[in-house]
Write a protein that holds these residues in place. Structure first.
Motif, PDB file in Angstrom:
ATOM      1  N   VAL A   8       0.875  -1.166   0.000  1.00  0.00           N
ATOM      2  CA  VAL A   8       0.000   0.000   0.000  1.00  0.00           C
ATOM      3  C   VAL A   8       0.914   1.218   0.000  1.00  0.00           C
ATOM      4  O   VAL A   8       1.730   1.394   0.902  1.00  0.00           O
ATOM      5  CB  VAL A   8      -0.940   0.017   1.217  1.00  0.00           C
ATOM      6  CG1 VAL A   8      -1.771   1.296   1.219  1.00  0.00           C
ATOM      7  CG2 VAL A   8      -1.848  -1.206   1.212  1.00  0.00           C
ATOM      8  N   LEU A  10       1.689   5.084   0.339  1.00  0.00           N
ATOM      9  CA  LEU A  10       1.144   6.213   1.091  1.00  0.00           C
ATOM     10  C   LEU A  10       1.897   7.480   0.737  1.00  0.00           C
ATOM     11  O   LEU A  10       3.119   7.455   0.565  1.00  0.00           O
ATOM     12  CB  LEU A  10       1.261   5.969   2.599  1.00  0.00           C
ATOM     13  CG  LEU A  10       0.322   4.938   3.207  1.00  0.00           C
ATOM     14  CD1 LEU A  10       0.807   3.542   2.941  1.00  0.00           C
ATOM     15  CD2 LEU A  10       0.208   5.166   4.697  1.00  0.00           C
ATOM     16  N   GLU A  16      -6.579   8.073   5.489  1.00  0.00           N
ATOM     17  CA  GLU A  16      -6.036   7.058   6.396  1.00  0.00           C
ATOM     18  C   GLU A  16      -6.841   5.758   6.407  1.00  0.00           C
ATOM     19  O   GLU A  16      -6.262   4.670   6.390  1.00  0.00           O
ATOM     20  CB  GLU A  16      -5.938   7.621   7.827  1.00  0.00           C
ATOM     21  CG  GLU A  16      -4.976   8.780   7.972  1.00  0.00           C
ATOM     22  CD  GLU A  16      -5.622  10.154   7.872  1.00  0.00           C
ATOM     23  OE1 GLU A  16      -5.018  11.127   8.339  1.00  0.00           O
ATOM     24  OE2 GLU A  16      -6.750  10.249   7.305  1.00  0.00           O
ATOM     25  N   ALA A  19      -6.028   3.722   3.468  1.00  0.00           N
ATOM     26  CA  ALA A  19      -4.655   3.208   3.494  1.00  0.00           C
ATOM     27  C   ALA A  19      -4.532   2.021   4.434  1.00  0.00           C
ATOM     28  O   ALA A  19      -3.908   1.003   4.103  1.00  0.00           O
ATOM     29  CB  ALA A  19      -3.693   4.315   3.917  1.00  0.00           C
ATOM     30  N   LEU A  20      -5.123   2.151   5.618  1.00  0.00           N
ATOM     31  CA  LEU A  20      -4.917   1.129   6.647  1.00  0.00           C
ATOM     32  C   LEU A  20      -5.846  -0.073   6.520  1.00  0.00           C
ATOM     33  O   LEU A  20      -5.492  -1.163   6.978  1.00  0.00           O
ATOM     34  CB  LEU A  20      -5.046   1.759   8.027  1.00  0.00           C
ATOM     35  CG  LEU A  20      -3.960   2.789   8.352  1.00  0.00           C
ATOM     36  CD1 LEU A  20      -4.209   3.432   9.704  1.00  0.00           C
ATOM     37  CD2 LEU A  20      -2.574   2.158   8.292  1.00  0.00           C
ATOM     38  N   ILE A  23      -4.169  -2.883   4.585  1.00  0.00           N
ATOM     39  CA  ILE A  23      -3.066  -3.392   5.406  1.00  0.00           C
ATOM     40  C   ILE A  23      -3.625  -4.326   6.475  1.00  0.00           C
ATOM     41  O   ILE A  23      -3.150  -5.452   6.667  1.00  0.00           O
ATOM     42  CB  ILE A  23      -2.275  -2.228   6.053  1.00  0.00           C
ATOM     43  CG1 ILE A  23      -1.499  -1.432   4.997  1.00  0.00           C
ATOM     44  CG2 ILE A  23      -1.343  -2.734   7.155  1.00  0.00           C
ATOM     45  CD1 ILE A  23      -0.348  -2.171   4.357  1.00  0.00           C
ATOM     46  N   ASP A  34       2.903  -4.492   3.057  1.00  0.00           N
ATOM     47  CA  ASP A  34       3.872  -3.456   3.390  1.00  0.00           C
ATOM     48  C   ASP A  34       3.304  -2.069   3.136  1.00  0.00           C
ATOM     49  O   ASP A  34       2.657  -1.818   2.112  1.00  0.00           O
ATOM     50  CB  ASP A  34       5.145  -3.620   2.543  1.00  0.00           C
ATOM     51  CG  ASP A  34       5.902  -4.892   2.866  1.00  0.00           C
ATOM     52  OD1 ASP A  34       5.705  -5.459   3.967  1.00  0.00           O
ATOM     53  OD2 ASP A  34       6.705  -5.320   2.011  1.00  0.00           O
ATOM     54  N   MET A  35       3.560  -1.179   4.082  1.00  0.00           N
ATOM     55  CA  MET A  35       3.253   0.235   3.910  1.00  0.00           C
ATOM     56  C   MET A  35       4.489   0.873   3.281  1.00  0.00           C
ATOM     57  O   MET A  35       5.573   0.812   3.844  1.00  0.00           O
ATOM     58  CB  MET A  35       2.917   0.862   5.260  1.00  0.00           C
ATOM     59  CG  MET A  35       1.668   0.275   5.895  1.00  0.00           C
ATOM     60  SD  MET A  35       1.432   0.732   7.636  1.00  0.00           S
ATOM     61  CE  MET A  35       1.336   2.512   7.547  1.00  0.00           C
ATOM     62  N   GLN A  41       9.511   7.620   4.812  1.00  0.00           N
ATOM     63  CA  GLN A  41       8.841   6.601   5.620  1.00  0.00           C
ATOM     64  C   GLN A  41       7.788   7.221   6.534  1.00  0.00           C
ATOM     65  O   GLN A  41       6.919   6.509   7.027  1.00  0.00           O
ATOM     66  CB  GLN A  41       9.860   5.831   6.472  1.00  0.00           C
ATOM     67  CG  GLN A  41      10.594   4.752   5.687  1.00  0.00           C
ATOM     68  CD  GLN A  41      11.445   3.899   6.604  1.00  0.00           C
ATOM     69  OE1 GLN A  41      12.570   4.258   6.933  1.00  0.00           O
ATOM     70  NE2 GLN A  41      10.897   2.774   7.023  1.00  0.00           N
ATOM     71  N   LEU A  51       1.624   8.389  10.036  1.00  0.00           N
ATOM     72  CA  LEU A  51       1.809   7.002   9.615  1.00  0.00           C
ATOM     73  C   LEU A  51       3.293   6.754   9.360  1.00  0.00           C
ATOM     74  O   LEU A  51       3.941   7.550   8.678  1.00  0.00           O
ATOM     75  CB  LEU A  51       1.004   6.728   8.340  1.00  0.00           C
ATOM     76  CG  LEU A  51      -0.502   7.008   8.440  1.00  0.00           C
ATOM     77  CD1 LEU A  51      -1.137   7.084   7.066  1.00  0.00           C
ATOM     78  CD2 LEU A  51      -1.167   5.936   9.291  1.00  0.00           C
ATOM     79  N   CYS A  53       5.879   4.205   7.623  1.00  0.00           N
ATOM     80  CA  CYS A  53       5.909   3.146   6.609  1.00  0.00           C
ATOM     81  C   CYS A  53       7.077   2.192   6.829  1.00  0.00           C
ATOM     82  O   CYS A  53       8.077   2.535   7.445  1.00  0.00           O
ATOM     83  CB  CYS A  53       5.997   3.763   5.219  1.00  0.00           C
ATOM     84  SG  CYS A  53       4.553   4.757   4.805  1.00  0.00           S
ATOM     85  N   ASP A  54       6.925   0.995   6.265  1.00  0.00           N
ATOM     86  CA  ASP A  54       7.961  -0.032   6.349  1.00  0.00           C
ATOM     87  C   ASP A  54       9.156   0.308   5.473  1.00  0.00           C
ATOM     88  O   ASP A  54      10.294  -0.049   5.786  1.00  0.00           O
ATOM     89  CB  ASP A  54       7.386  -1.389   5.917  1.00  0.00           C
ATOM     90  CG  ASP A  54       6.165  -1.773   6.727  1.00  0.00           C
ATOM     91  OD1 ASP A  54       6.283  -1.845   7.966  1.00  0.00           O
ATOM     92  OD2 ASP A  54       5.089  -1.981   6.134  1.00  0.00           O
TER      93      ASP A  54
END
Length: 192
Positions: A8, A10, A16, A19-20, A23, A34-35, A41, A51, A53-54
């Motif tokens: 996903v 972002l 939000e 986006a979530l 996930i 994975d964000m 990030q 947020l 991110c990974d």
């Protein structure tokens, strides 16, 4: 066993809940989700929810089973205007890989050429821009729209985020019956 993974993407100003929700759904199903931040990030959502991110967008987006864009005007414009992301998403479509966008994010797909001659939906009013940019696309007013030829899943807005996440899971070949029941989605559908 084949390991499935989704990303996903972002960007600042993203919606939000849109986006979530994917996930959350994919992680509940045991799928790597994975964000991925556009340029950073650390992303600030449209409603001032921070947020983390990974990872950040890079060529590894080509390795995912599906790349998912949430809406939110700020995020959608950032997606639309990013040439690196456009190049990666065009390569994904050329490779026959699944891509998904909801709410305002189909404006990015329109600029990228991903909607050309394909069915899609988006947030009410956003269809005017997508029609100007991608006049050969076919706008539909359904909650979610799947175009198998273009490998695209699209959806309307925040209230459709669960339907969107489940639809993406289904096009990837996952059985969503149990997760829909666990999350009371079947109850909601029957009682709203």
């Amino acid at each position: 066993m084949i390991v499935m993974k989704v990303a996903v993407v972002l960007a600042n100003g993203c919606e939000e809940v849109e986006a979530l929700t994917p996930i959350d759904v994919f992680r509940r199903m045991g799928v790597q989700a994975d964000m991925v931040g556009l340029g950073s990030q650390d992303i600030m959502g449209a409603h001032q929810i921070a947020l983390h991110c990974d990872r950040v967008v890079d060529d590894q987006l080509l390795d995912y089973d599906c790349v998912i864009f949430p809406g939110g005007m700020g995020g959608a414009h950032a997606f639309r205007d990013n040439d690196q992301l456009m190049d990666l998403m065009q390569k994904r479509q050329a490779n026959g890989q699944w891509n998904a966008a909801m709410c305002a994010a189909p404006i990015a797909f329109a600029r990228y050429g991903l909607l050309d001659n394909h069915d899609y939906t988006c947030f009410p009013g956003i269809d005017e821009e997508t029609k100007r940019v991608a006049p050969t696309g076919h706008f539909k007013e359904s909650i979610t729209v799947v175009d198998h030829n273009g490998h695209i899943v699209t959806s309307r807005g925040p209230a459709t985020a669960l339907a969107y996440a489940f639809q993406i899971a289904e096009v990837l070949g996952l059985d969503t019956k149990e997760i829909k029941h666990q999350m009371l989605y079947d109850y909601l559908k029957d009682n709203i």
